[in-house]
Write an enzyme that holds these catalytic residues in place. Sequence first.
Site, mmCIF file in Angstrom:
data_model
loop_
_atom_site.group_PDB
_atom_site.id
_atom_site.type_symbol
_atom_site.label_atom_id
_atom_site.label_comp_id
_atom_site.label_asym_id
_atom_site.label_seq_id
_atom_site.Cartn_x
_atom_site.Cartn_y
_atom_site.Cartn_z
ATOM 1 N N TRP A 34 0.828 -1.215 0.000
ATOM 2 C CA TRP A 34 0.000 0.000 0.000
ATOM 3 C C TRP A 34 0.868 1.274 0.000
ATOM 4 C CZ3 TRP A 34 -3.663 2.038 -2.121
ATOM 5 C CH2 TRP A 34 -4.610 2.887 -1.576
ATOM 6 N N ARG A 46 11.790 0.047 6.506
ATOM 7 C CA ARG A 46 12.473 -0.039 7.803
ATOM 8 C C ARG A 46 13.928 -0.464 7.706
ATOM 9 N NH1 ARG A 46 9.532 -4.948 10.994
ATOM 10 N NH2 ARG A 46 8.564 -5.875 9.170
ATOM 11 N N LYS A 90 -5.146 -0.223 8.440
ATOM 12 C CA LYS A 90 -6.497 -0.677 8.796
ATOM 13 C C LYS A 90 -6.395 -1.742 9.876
ATOM 14 C CE LYS A 90 -8.440 0.362 4.222
ATOM 15 N NZ LYS A 90 -8.897 -0.139 2.926
ATOM 16 N N GLY A 147 -10.571 3.482 1.986
ATOM 17 C CA GLY A 147 -11.613 3.278 0.970
ATOM 18 C C GLY A 147 -11.440 1.929 0.318
ATOM 19 N N SER A 154 -4.684 -2.561 -3.542
ATOM 20 C CA SER A 154 -3.511 -1.870 -4.093
ATOM 21 C C SER A 154 -3.075 -2.433 -5.453
ATOM 22 C CB SER A 154 -2.347 -1.916 -3.103
ATOM 23 O OG SER A 154 -2.005 -3.242 -2.824
ATOM 24 N N LYS A 205 -14.303 -4.051 8.321
ATOM 25 C CA LYS A 205 -14.680 -4.888 7.164
ATOM 26 C C LYS A 205 -13.705 -6.036 6.943
ATOM 27 C CE LYS A 205 -11.308 -3.405 4.456
ATOM 28 N NZ LYS A 205 -10.269 -4.174 3.798
ATOM 29 N N SER A 240 -7.963 -9.690 -2.051
ATOM 30 C CA SER A 240 -7.943 -9.337 -0.630
ATOM 31 C C SER A 240 -7.294 -10.449 0.184
ATOM 32 C CB SER A 240 -9.369 -9.098 -0.132
ATOM 33 O OG SER A 240 -9.414 -9.289 1.273
ATOM 34 N N ARG A 241 -6.304 -10.069 0.981
ATOM 35 C CA ARG A 241 -5.625 -11.056 1.817
ATOM 36 C C ARG A 241 -6.575 -11.586 2.892
ATOM 37 N NH1 ARG A 241 -1.356 -7.065 1.739
ATOM 38 N NH2 ARG A 241 -3.039 -5.800 2.561
ATOM 39 N N GLU A 283 -4.860 -7.938 8.217
ATOM 40 C CA GLU A 283 -5.088 -7.308 9.526
ATOM 41 C C GLU A 283 -6.303 -7.871 10.256
ATOM 42 O OE1 GLU A 283 -3.027 -5.315 10.900
ATOM 43 O OE2 GLU A 283 -2.209 -3.818 9.506
HETATM 44 N N1 NAI Z 1 -2.529 -3.583 0.255
HETATM 45 C C1 NAI Z 1 -3.694 -3.003 0.192
HETATM 46 O O1 NAI Z 1 -4.428 -3.182 -0.790
HETATM 47 C C2 NAI Z 1 -4.137 -2.073 1.265
HETATM 48 C C3 NAI Z 1 -3.614 -2.117 2.542
HETATM 49 N N2 NAI Z 1 -4.080 -1.292 3.512
HETATM 50 C C4 NAI Z 1 -3.555 -1.321 4.872
HETATM 51 O O2 NAI Z 1 -2.242 -0.792 4.864
HETATM 52 C C5 NAI Z 1 -1.434 -1.451 5.848
HETATM 53 C C6 NAI Z 1 -0.203 -2.015 5.175
HETATM 54 O O3 NAI Z 1 -0.651 -2.951 4.222
HETATM 55 P P1 NAI Z 1 0.289 -3.519 3.080
HETATM 56 O O4 NAI Z 1 1.192 -2.458 2.547
HETATM 57 O O5 NAI Z 1 -0.572 -4.219 2.139
HETATM 58 O O6 NAI Z 1 1.118 -4.565 3.921
HETATM 59 P P2 NAI Z 1 2.584 -5.109 3.660
HETATM 60 O O7 NAI Z 1 2.705 -6.295 4.525
HETATM 61 O O8 NAI Z 1 2.835 -5.220 2.201
HETATM 62 O O9 NAI Z 1 3.510 -3.921 4.214
HETATM 63 C C7 NAI Z 1 3.564 -3.569 5.583
HETATM 64 C C8 NAI Z 1 4.665 -2.571 5.775
HETATM 65 O O10 NAI Z 1 4.750 -2.278 7.183
HETATM 66 C C9 NAI Z 1 6.119 -2.370 7.570
HETATM 67 N N3 NAI Z 1 6.242 -2.714 8.979
HETATM 68 C C10 NAI Z 1 5.622 -3.703 9.644
HETATM 69 N N4 NAI Z 1 6.027 -3.716 10.934
HETATM 70 C C11 NAI Z 1 6.921 -2.713 11.066
HETATM 71 C C12 NAI Z 1 7.716 -2.227 12.139
HETATM 72 N N5 NAI Z 1 7.635 -2.786 13.354
HETATM 73 N N6 NAI Z 1 8.522 -1.181 11.912
HETATM 74 C C13 NAI Z 1 8.591 -0.624 10.706
HETATM 75 N N7 NAI Z 1 7.873 -1.044 9.646
HETATM 76 C C14 NAI Z 1 7.062 -2.075 9.825
HETATM 77 C C15 NAI Z 1 6.701 -3.450 6.665
HETATM 78 O O11 NAI Z 1 8.100 -3.374 6.599
HETATM 79 C C16 NAI Z 1 6.038 -3.082 5.328
HETATM 80 O O12 NAI Z 1 6.724 -2.037 4.692
HETATM 81 C C17 NAI Z 1 -2.328 -2.520 6.478
HETATM 82 O O13 NAI Z 1 -2.864 -2.007 7.687
HETATM 83 C C18 NAI Z 1 -3.421 -2.726 5.448
HETATM 84 O O14 NAI Z 1 -4.636 -3.148 6.034
HETATM 85 C C19 NAI Z 1 -5.043 -0.380 3.238
HETATM 86 C C20 NAI Z 1 -5.587 -0.270 1.989
HETATM 87 C C21 NAI Z 1 -5.178 -1.108 0.910
HETATM 88 O O1 13P Z 2 -8.118 -2.851 2.531
HETATM 89 C C1 13P Z 2 -7.987 -3.335 1.440
HETATM 90 C C2 13P Z 2 -8.764 -2.889 0.272
HETATM 91 O O2 13P Z 2 -9.453 -1.708 0.523
HETATM 92 C C3 13P Z 2 -7.042 -4.448 1.243
HETATM 93 O O3 13P Z 2 -7.635 -5.599 1.680
HETATM 94 P P1 13P Z 2 -6.730 -6.793 2.258
HETATM 95 O O4 13P Z 2 -5.916 -6.200 3.362
HETATM 96 O O5 13P Z 2 -7.726 -7.811 2.687
HETATM 97 O O6 13P Z 2 -5.887 -7.268 1.120
#
Ligand code: NAI
Ligand code: 13P
Length: 316
Positions: free
Chosen positions: A15, A35, A83, A111, A115, A166, A229-230, A256
Amino acid sequence: MPNSKSVVILGAGAWGTTLAKLAAINGNQVHLWSRQEPLEKILENNNPQIILSAISMKGVRDVASIVQSFPLAPQTIFVTATKGLEPHTTYTPSQIWQAAFPNHPVVVLSGPNLSQEIAQDLPSATVVASKNANAAQSVQLVFSSHRFRVYTNPDPVGVELGGTLKNVIAIAAGICDGLHLGTNAKAALVTRGLTEMVRIGKNLGAITETFYGLSGLGDLLATCNSPLSRNYQVGYQLANGKMLEEVLASLPGTAEGVNTCRVLMEIAKQRSIPIPITEQVYQLLAGQVTPRVALDKLMLRNIKPEFDDFPREQMW
Ligand SMILES: NC(=O)C1=CN([C@@H]2O[C@H](COP(=O)(O)OP(=O)(O)OC[C@H]3O[C@@H](n4cnc5c(N)ncnc54)[C@H](O)[C@@H]3O)[C@@H](O)[C@H]2O)C=CC1
Ligand SMILES: O=C(CO)COP(=O)(O)O
């Protein structure tokens, strides 16, 4: 560009990387932090006007406390795109950022935003919510493009909870599809899931209408209907007989909803909020029920009226 901003994005996962691209195509100066790099260099050299966190929930508090050790301009806006809910404190990510930076505006971005679709340049919409309207509008300008339509909203709690709650219903939707329960079952599940989200949200101070917008119903529809969606994948694979650890190890990134579900059960117990779908997802994740038993438990609950608080004049 005249309105170009210096934007630091914390978290180079799926994201964070996608949001960095969206801000960069609008001509902003974007610095993406993962990080593995020192945060000091990025924060001290770039004088950020916006700091956006796309860190997964488990890292939010640690990263917020590292950022606290750097001097920032007082008008720097924090944006949170995580989230999730923090175990024990039950804080939302924006509550953690606001407590760490009480004098800075905090904006929630959430929203229906899978990603992978946005990274493929497919159209999408999102919401930026804050008690500070100017801050929300600044963030809206940073990310709005012909492929990413950004709306403002004055209910950050509701927008943040929509995106967070959600995820648990998406696990249930994955189970529903994994068991091939059909379209009627899925419609019932998602609709009753939304009722559950509204119930929790109202209790935690959100505005009900927010849950019928993009960050609530919108994100619920996207996440409950997409194999991208994961969270949906967790449910789908559990229904196909895989073990939770095995599923989580094979996922691309963070689901999450697994932790959120546990935190929600704490909140629901403390506040006596009925959340039957979340409860069955919780028991399933804990290995206490099979998907079929969870289904039966939901279907065989005491029969009841559809709405908790139907207007009195409309009652029999
Ligand atoms: N991927 C998607 O489609 C979407 C994700 N989100 C939300 O965004 C957040 C991140 O999701 P993603 O990027 O998909 O996950 P991801 O697993 O791809 O990335 C997570 C990031 O957080 C970092 N991280 C985790 N623990 C850490 C720590 N202790 N210190 C520093 N960095 C740390 C990781 O290094 C990584 O860069 C989640 O809460 C997710 O629900 C929201 C909307 C869309
Ligand atoms: O929040 C998301 C889409 O809006 C991403 O969903 P997942 O974290 O389930 O992949």
